[in-house]
Design a protein around this motif. Sequence first.
Motif, short mmCIF file in Angstrom:
data_model
loop_
_atom_site.label_atom_id
_atom_site.label_comp_id
_atom_site.label_asym_id
_atom_site.label_seq_id
_atom_site.Cartn_x
_atom_site.Cartn_y
_atom_site.Cartn_z
N TYR A 58 0.87 -1.17 0.00
CA TYR A 58 0.00 0.00 0.00
C TYR A 58 0.90 1.22 0.00
O TYR A 58 1.74 1.40 0.89
N LEU A 59 0.74 2.06 -1.02
CA LEU A 59 1.55 3.26 -1.19
C LEU A 59 0.62 4.47 -1.21
O LEU A 59 -0.45 4.43 -1.82
N ARG A 60 1.04 5.55 -0.55
CA ARG A 60 0.23 6.76 -0.54
C ARG A 60 1.14 7.97 -0.55
O ARG A 60 2.19 7.98 0.08
N LEU A 61 0.69 8.98 -1.28
CA LEU A 61 1.40 10.25 -1.32
C LEU A 61 0.37 11.36 -1.44
O LEU A 61 -0.42 11.37 -2.38
N SER A 62 0.38 12.28 -0.48
CA SER A 62 -0.59 13.37 -0.48
C SER A 62 -0.40 14.28 -1.68
O SER A 62 -1.36 14.63 -2.36
N LEU A 63 0.82 14.68 -1.91
CA LEU A 63 1.15 15.52 -3.05
C LEU A 63 2.02 14.72 -4.00
O LEU A 63 3.03 14.17 -3.59
#
Length: 128
Positions: A10-15
């Motif tokens: 699971y990968l997440r990046l806000s910007l």
Amino acid sequence: MHQHTTADLYLRLSLDREGKTAIDRQEADCRAWAERNGLTVRKVHIDRGRSGYRNVSRKGFEAAITAATAGVVGVLIVWKLDRLSRKGIGEVGKALDDVGRVGGRLVSVMDGLDTKNDSARVTITMLA
């Protein structure tokens, strides 16, 4: 039945920007960890440009948690615990409980945490 040698990332990046937390770097680090630990990566779930704090839909997060709690994979790997959520112990604790309840593991690569070890669960709870 859990696939103990299979993992989802699971990968997440806000910007969406380049840098030390870019999606590509997260994926490379998580895949390297999985390989070193004899795991096969089944799928990569991504929430690009999605906050881990605000109440926004995170389809990648939901799909990753569903795979882990349904026993499709035995391990859910995140780059860092704050990629999973920035909402604190409420959301992280629920994910930890749900995955653990079905015999799965949660791994945070950069934090050096793997719930295969009992002390990791306590540490994750404190960090969240």
